[in-house]
Scaffold this active site. Structure first.
Site, PDB file in Angstrom:
ATOM      1  N   LYS A  82      -1.407  -2.252  -8.215  1.00 30.92           N
ATOM      2  CA  LYS A  82      -0.763  -1.113  -8.858  1.00 30.92           C
ATOM      3  C   LYS A  82      -1.840  -0.272  -9.531  1.00 30.92           C
ATOM      4  O   LYS A  82      -2.748  -0.813 -10.181  1.00 30.92           O
ATOM      5  CB  LYS A  82       0.248  -1.622  -9.891  1.00 30.92           C
ATOM      6  CG  LYS A  82       1.037  -0.536 -10.605  1.00 30.92           C
ATOM      7  CD  LYS A  82       2.022  -1.170 -11.584  1.00 30.92           C
ATOM      8  CE  LYS A  82       2.885  -0.130 -12.278  1.00 30.92           C
ATOM      9  NZ  LYS A  82       3.839  -0.751 -13.229  1.00 30.92           N
ATOM     10  N   SER A 158       8.530  -0.027 -11.628  1.00 29.71           N
ATOM     11  CA  SER A 158       7.598   1.054 -11.387  1.00 29.71           C
ATOM     12  C   SER A 158       6.421   0.623 -10.541  1.00 29.71           C
ATOM     13  O   SER A 158       5.624   1.447 -10.107  1.00 29.71           O
ATOM     14  CB  SER A 158       7.083   1.586 -12.725  1.00 29.71           C
ATOM     15  OG  SER A 158       6.285   0.610 -13.391  1.00 29.71           O
ATOM     16  N   SER A 182       9.328  -4.398 -13.711  1.00 30.19           N
ATOM     17  CA  SER A 182       8.606  -3.587 -12.724  1.00 30.19           C
ATOM     18  C   SER A 182       7.902  -4.388 -11.655  1.00 30.19           C
ATOM     19  O   SER A 182       7.290  -3.802 -10.759  1.00 30.19           O
ATOM     20  CB  SER A 182       7.603  -2.677 -13.440  1.00 30.19           C
ATOM     21  OG  SER A 182       8.270  -1.792 -14.308  1.00 30.19           O
TER      22      SER A 182
END
Length: 483
Positions: A82, A158, A182
């Site tokens: 990420k 996310s 997330s």
């Protein structure tokens, strides 16, 4: 779709072939990069990819292995992270255009990336996410991430790209970040395994962690065995992170078997059977419980009546933590450069009075105490990861126009995630079926603080008796649907 494509093998299967010299890290990397080139213009799982660097490191890994130096199960496996953690050679975009390019240059490698490199894993690049790692993004600066099972559907938030990429065979595994769900949300929506570890189990050094009391890194992969192998590498104390735990790291992979005899599990009534749980989700969850019973577990039902308050309490506190960081750094001066959804959430959070924040933090301890009390009596708590199947992208956008939008668009998406992130305990999402529209459903397993070994054991036993993780999206059909 069941596939024997090498990129759809689990990371552990790829590792065994690499160790036996039946699969070349170079061959695996070329196939992986080819899938990114072919499918990512639609899926948008990645922000930055460096194929030349990745192939160079794959050749080095192959040479090491051929010379008799094998570093372990991650040696030669391609992974992504990420875009919230620093990696030298890649900009840290945080999924935003608020920063200038000069502000995106990383100062060093994050500890997680250092440890993975030492284990021989190969970083391909940085993965797409909601802006700043906060859910609520409406317009994605680096392209809208799409569900590989159907590009019209949401891939959650996310750590969105970190869930899409392993599901689409674009890497062996990912490292995401979980504040309130997330990792587990993207794992659930995309049909992979995702573990939020105990707060402090994995070093956060080198990550942009604005949610200081909740943010934690964790792995996403195609099997529980993969997750166990990754956890052995990335877990453990780091002097650079004062909040990382000094507890020793268990040999997670050696504790995996298919036997749950003697284990006592509990279904959380409010999360599994409460208001808003989709009938298809409930039906798949019931089948999952039968599987666990078949593996020897005893399952009871319990009530956590305070769990329903977890979403409001964590958003009041963690969002205020995040907003305080952005208010001081960017929000005042660059307001118009933020996505509308992100800035609306941050501005609202920056207006929370200190007295309300303080009371919410005290209330969090009460909710956490109820969760921990249940965990003293059971080996793990069970629920669906998400209470409804993946939704169409437009439906999933968090546009709140009136009070009636709050429950379906803010609360229900998070209702099964937040009780465990608020409690800072390990929780893992495991593939648990499919909806009538062919979209992934999942089982969530939550454990005691630093009880990742037990969570992994339960998840592994479940996967030994099911084949949901063996189904993969037909990306040719996905491309055709997006055309």
């Amino acid at each position: 779709m069941v596939s024997t494509d090498v990129t759809y093998l689990t990371g552990s299967e790829q590792a065994r072939l690499i160790k036996a010299r039946q699969l070349s890290p170079v061959e695996l990397m070329k196939e992986t990069l080819n899938r990114i080139d072919r499918y990512d213009p639609v899926l948008r799982a990645w922000i930055t990819v460096d194929p030349d660097r990745a192939l160079k490191q794959a050749r080095e890994a192959e040479s090491e292995i051929m010379a008799g130096t094998y570093r372990g199960m991650l040696h030669g496996l391609p992974f992504g992270v990420k875009d919230q953690m620093h990696a030298l050679g890649f900009p840290t975009t945080l999924g935003t255009k608020v920063m200038d390019e000069s502000e995106m240059v990383p100062p060093y490698d994050s500890t997680v990336i250092k440890r993975l490199a030492q284990a021989g894993a190969i970083l391909i690049g940085k993965q797409n996410q909601h802006e700043w790692g906060k859910g609520s993004t409406i317009v994605f600066p680096y392209g809208t991430p799409r569900n590989p099972w159907n590009p019209d559907y949401d891939a959650s938030s996310s750590s969105t790209g970190s869930g899409i990429a392993p599901a689409a065979g674009q890497c062996s595994f990912s490292i995401g970040e979980d504040t309130g769900g997330s990792i587990r949300g993207p794992a659930s929506c995309n049909g992979v395994v995702g573990l939020r570890p105990t707060f402090g189990r994995i070093s956060r050094h080198g990550g942009v962690m604005a949610g200081y009391t909740s943010d934690t890194f964790g792995p996403l992969a195609r099997s529980v065995e993969d997750i166990a192998a990754i956890m052995e590498v990335v877990s453990g104390h780091d002097p650079s992170d004062v909040l990382s735990s000094p507890r020793p790291v268990p040999p997670y992979t050696k504790q995996l078997d298919g036997d749950l005899r003697g284990m006592k599990l509990a279904v959380v009534r409010e999360l599994a059977y409460g208001q808003g749980v989709d009938p298809e989700v409930r039906a798949a969850f019931e089948v999952s419980l039968d599987v666990l019973r078949g593996q020897g577990a005893t399952i009871e039902e319990i009530s956590l009546p305070l769990a329903k308050h977890a979403v409001a309490l964590q958003m009041l506190t963690t969002d205020a933590d995040v907003a305080s960081w952005f208010l001081a750094n960017f929000l005042r001066d660059r307001y118009e450069r933020f996505d509308k959804g992100t800035r609306t959430r941050l501005v609202a959070s920056s207006l929370i009075p200190a007295t309300v924040y303080h009371r919410a933090m005290r209330a969090r301890t009460i909710v956490r105490a109820q969760v921990l009390d249940a965990m003293r009596r059971y080996d793990a708590l069970l629920s669906p990861t998400d209470v409804f199947p993946p939704r169409q992208i437009e439906e999933a956008r968090e546009r709140i126009t009136n009070r009636a939008d709050v429950l379906p668009k803010l609360i229900m998406r998070r209702i099964a995630h937040y009780p465990f992130s608020l409690s800072n305990v390990p929780a893992m999402s495991v593939p648990g079926g499919f909806s009538s529209k062919g979209l992934p459903l999942s089982l969530q397993i939550a454990g005691r603080p630093f009880g990742e070994d037990r969570v992994l054991k339960i998840g592994y036993a479940y996967q030994q008796a099911t084949a949901w993780h063996r189904r993969h999206p037909d990306l040719s059909a996905t491309l055709a649907a997006a055309a």
